[in-house]
Design a protein around this motif. Structure first.
Motif, mmCIF file in Angstrom:
data_model
loop_
_atom_site.group_PDB
_atom_site.id
_atom_site.type_symbol
_atom_site.label_atom_id
_atom_site.label_comp_id
_atom_site.label_asym_id
_atom_site.label_seq_id
_atom_site.Cartn_x
_atom_site.Cartn_y
_atom_site.Cartn_z
ATOM 1 N N GLU A 251 0.811 -1.216 0.000
ATOM 2 C CA GLU A 251 0.000 0.000 0.000
ATOM 3 C C GLU A 251 0.843 1.264 0.000
ATOM 4 O OE1 GLU A 251 -2.777 -0.112 3.160
ATOM 5 O OE2 GLU A 251 -3.868 -1.861 2.399
ATOM 6 N N ASP A 252 2.056 1.182 0.528
ATOM 7 C CA ASP A 252 2.917 2.360 0.623
ATOM 8 C C ASP A 252 3.963 2.406 -0.493
ATOM 9 O OD1 ASP A 252 1.600 3.144 2.963
ATOM 10 O OD2 ASP A 252 2.890 1.867 4.190
ATOM 11 N N GLY A 253 3.725 1.661 -1.580
ATOM 12 C CA GLY A 253 4.685 1.632 -2.676
ATOM 13 C C GLY A 253 4.712 2.942 -3.434
ATOM 14 N N LEU A 254 5.697 3.078 -4.297
ATOM 15 C CA LEU A 254 5.854 4.312 -5.070
ATOM 16 C C LEU A 254 4.927 4.366 -6.284
ATOM 17 C CD1 LEU A 254 9.760 4.615 -4.992
ATOM 18 C CD2 LEU A 254 8.100 5.952 -3.692
ATOM 19 N N LEU A 255 4.275 3.256 -6.596
ATOM 20 C CA LEU A 255 3.395 3.194 -7.764
ATOM 21 C C LEU A 255 1.962 2.934 -7.325
ATOM 22 C CD1 LEU A 255 5.584 0.959 -10.087
ATOM 23 C CD2 LEU A 255 5.544 3.452 -9.978
ATOM 24 N N GLN A 256 1.012 3.406 -8.121
ATOM 25 C CA GLN A 256 -0.388 3.118 -7.824
ATOM 26 C C GLN A 256 -1.207 3.174 -9.102
ATOM 27 O OE1 GLN A 256 -1.280 6.688 -5.222
ATOM 28 N NE2 GLN A 256 -3.043 6.826 -6.597
ATOM 29 N N PRO A 257 -2.307 2.395 -9.157
ATOM 30 C CA PRO A 257 -3.205 2.465 -10.315
ATOM 31 C C PRO A 257 -3.982 3.775 -10.312
ATOM 32 C CG PRO A 257 -3.494 0.426 -9.059
ATOM 33 C CD PRO A 257 -2.690 1.350 -8.214
ATOM 34 N N LEU A 258 -4.228 4.308 -11.502
ATOM 35 C CA LEU A 258 -5.083 5.477 -11.646
ATOM 36 C C LEU A 258 -6.517 5.029 -11.912
ATOM 37 C CD1 LEU A 258 -2.865 7.793 -13.914
ATOM 38 C CD2 LEU A 258 -3.049 7.794 -11.410
ATOM 39 N N ASP A 259 -7.468 5.828 -11.462
ATOM 40 C CA ASP A 259 -8.883 5.514 -11.655
ATOM 41 C C ASP A 259 -9.334 6.090 -13.003
ATOM 42 O OD1 ASP A 259 -11.538 4.944 -11.483
ATOM 43 O OD2 ASP A 259 -11.954 6.237 -9.756
ATOM 44 N N ILE A 260 -9.160 5.303 -14.054
ATOM 45 C CA ILE A 260 -9.490 5.722 -15.418
ATOM 46 C C ILE A 260 -10.799 5.054 -15.839
ATOM 47 C CG2 ILE A 260 -8.681 5.873 -17.799
ATOM 48 C CD1 ILE A 260 -6.876 7.320 -15.795
ATOM 49 N N LYS A 261 -11.702 5.817 -16.430
ATOM 50 C CA LYS A 261 -12.955 5.244 -16.933
ATOM 51 C C LYS A 261 -12.647 4.150 -17.951
ATOM 52 C CE LYS A 261 -15.825 9.419 -16.445
ATOM 53 N NZ LYS A 261 -16.635 10.415 -17.174
ATOM 54 N N GLY A 262 -13.252 2.996 -17.771
ATOM 55 C CA GLY A 262 -13.012 1.873 -18.681
ATOM 56 C C GLY A 262 -11.959 0.911 -18.174
ATOM 57 N N PHE A 263 -11.231 1.306 -17.152
ATOM 58 C CA PHE A 263 -10.232 0.439 -16.545
ATOM 59 C C PHE A 263 -10.725 -0.022 -15.174
ATOM 60 C CE2 PHE A 263 -7.608 2.332 -19.761
ATOM 61 C CZ PHE A 263 -6.579 1.419 -19.991
ATOM 62 N N PRO A 264 -10.231 -1.197 -14.730
ATOM 63 C CA PRO A 264 -9.244 -2.044 -15.403
ATOM 64 C C PRO A 264 -9.817 -2.769 -16.619
ATOM 65 C CG PRO A 264 -9.989 -3.068 -13.355
ATOM 66 C CD PRO A 264 -10.614 -1.704 -13.396
ATOM 67 N N LEU A 265 -8.925 -3.030 -17.577
ATOM 68 C CA LEU A 265 -9.299 -3.855 -18.721
ATOM 69 C C LEU A 265 -9.320 -5.305 -18.249
ATOM 70 C CD1 LEU A 265 -7.097 -2.291 -21.555
ATOM 71 C CD2 LEU A 265 -9.418 -1.670 -20.841
ATOM 72 N N GLN A 266 -10.453 -5.942 -18.414
ATOM 73 C CA GLN A 266 -10.600 -7.297 -17.892
ATOM 74 C C GLN A 266 -10.079 -8.308 -18.906
ATOM 75 O OE1 GLN A 266 -11.231 -7.840 -14.859
ATOM 76 N NE2 GLN A 266 -11.922 -5.762 -14.308
ATOM 77 N N ARG A 267 -8.966 -8.904 -18.588
ATOM 78 C CA ARG A 267 -8.386 -9.947 -19.434
ATOM 79 C C ARG A 267 -8.211 -11.229 -18.619
ATOM 80 N NH1 ARG A 267 -3.179 -8.993 -21.630
ATOM 81 N NH2 ARG A 267 -3.754 -9.851 -23.654
ATOM 82 N N LYS A 268 -7.767 -12.264 -19.259
ATOM 83 C CA LYS A 268 -7.569 -13.557 -18.604
ATOM 84 C C LYS A 268 -6.149 -14.057 -18.852
ATOM 85 C CE LYS A 268 -11.883 -14.509 -17.200
ATOM 86 N NZ LYS A 268 -12.260 -14.830 -15.805
ATOM 87 N N TRP A 269 -5.689 -14.900 -17.965
ATOM 88 C CA TRP A 269 -4.506 -15.709 -18.224
ATOM 89 C C TRP A 269 -4.984 -17.023 -18.834
ATOM 90 C CZ3 TRP A 269 -0.216 -13.389 -18.510
ATOM 91 C CH2 TRP A 269 0.160 -12.391 -17.614
ATOM 92 N N TYR A 270 -4.265 -17.489 -19.856
ATOM 93 C CA TYR A 270 -4.619 -18.741 -20.525
ATOM 94 C C TYR A 270 -3.451 -19.718 -20.481
ATOM 95 C CZ TYR A 270 -8.691 -16.408 -22.587
ATOM 96 O OH TYR A 270 -9.871 -15.740 -22.781
#
Length: 295
Positions: A251-270
């Motif tokens: 939680e205290d890392g230097l990086l964080q996700p931004l709250d962008i409309k349409g994200f997160p892009l929902q993908r799968k691992w195959y």
């Protein structure tokens, strides 16, 4: 004419990579040891198997003949090993797994759990980019491969095993950090640090923005997620990454996700393998393990 299975296996690796160095890395041997084994095979055959033109290594006519036989021989031995391993259940056997680089945040832990449960299994793991992974899939070099999207141009069996959400990542002091429901159009002015062309993550990101008539301003292309993360920390831009790449940030890392409309892009691992391929008992068990762990 006497030559060993070891010599054929090493020669096949050199012929596939057309590089003694890369073959040595794959086989966990020194380059001189690989060169010595190929030289011994050439002495037995009585012909040169490679020729060097400038800095490039090429197969000779004799080399191509030996390569074809090497692959047939190694494949026959592997089929025998598979049948014997199947007869013993999961007491022994081999598992050859290849994954795209982003999957290293998920798969090695699950592979470790599997090997702990089945200590007689000998596992190998190749981590590479999507382009090289698809080449391995085409050549049927692995039991299973893990990637973010099944290839459309190859006839494979692909099974979804886990979610792979993609997020826009920025440094935690970025002007957009903490803002809500940011429109994608706002990102057009931002510099992006992205994976190489052909990367599954990059393709998904570019498709998302292209569908909205937007083009990313790519400032830099890097070949690994860790390098991209460091570039973001260094203030070189933002990126689209799998949420799994932030799993060790905290939680205290230097990086964080931004709250962008349409994200997160929902993908799968195959998990994928060539259609018609006979999976060993070990490969089937590992596929079941992946599905159960993320079911």
């Amino acid at each position: 004419m006497r030559f060993s299975l070891r010599q054929l296996t090493i020669f096949e690796a050199v012929a596939r990579h057309l590089s003694y160095t890369r073959a040595a890395e794959e086989l966990h041997l020194t380059q001189p040891a690989v060169f010595a084994q190929v030289k011994q095979l050439e002495d037995v055959v009585g012909l040169s198997l490679f020729e060097r033109i400038g800095k490039q290594l090429f197969l000779t006519d004799a080399g191509r003949e030996v390569l074809a036989t090497s692959r047939e021989t190694v494949a026959a031995i592997e089929r025998l090993e598979m049948r014997l391993a199947d007869m013993q259940g999961l007491k022994r056997g081999k598992l050859r797994l290849a994954i795209v680089t982003t999957a290293k945040y998920l798969i090695p832990r699950l592979l470790g759990e599997f090997c702990t449960r089945h200590p007689g299994i000998e596992a190998s793991l190749t981590v590479t980019n999507r382009e090289k992974l698809l080449a391995r899939l085409t050549e049927n070099l692995d039991d299973l491969v893990v990637l973010g999207a099944p290839p459309e141009h190859l006839d494979v069996v692909a099974t979804p095993i886990a979610d792979n959400p993609l997020v826009v990542v920025a440094r935690n002091d970025h002007p957009l950090a903490g803002k809500k429901r940011i429109p994608p159009e706002r990102l057009v002015a931002e510099a992006f640090v992205m994976r190489e062309p052909g990367s599954g993550t990059r393709l998904a990101a570019e498709r998302f923005f292209a569908e909205r008539g937007l083009a990313l301003k790519v400032r830099m292309e890097l070949g690994s997620n860790e390098a991209i993360k460091q570039a973001i920390v260094g203030g070189l831009g933002i990126s689209v990454l799998s949420l799994h790449t932030l799993s060790l940030e905290g939680e205290d890392g230097l990086l964080q996700p931004l709250d962008i409309k349409g994200f997160p892009l929902q993908r799968k691992w195959y998990v994928a393998y060539p259609r018609g391929k006979h999976l060993s008992a070990v490969a089937k068990a590992f596929l079941d393990h992946l599905m159960a762990a993320n079911g």
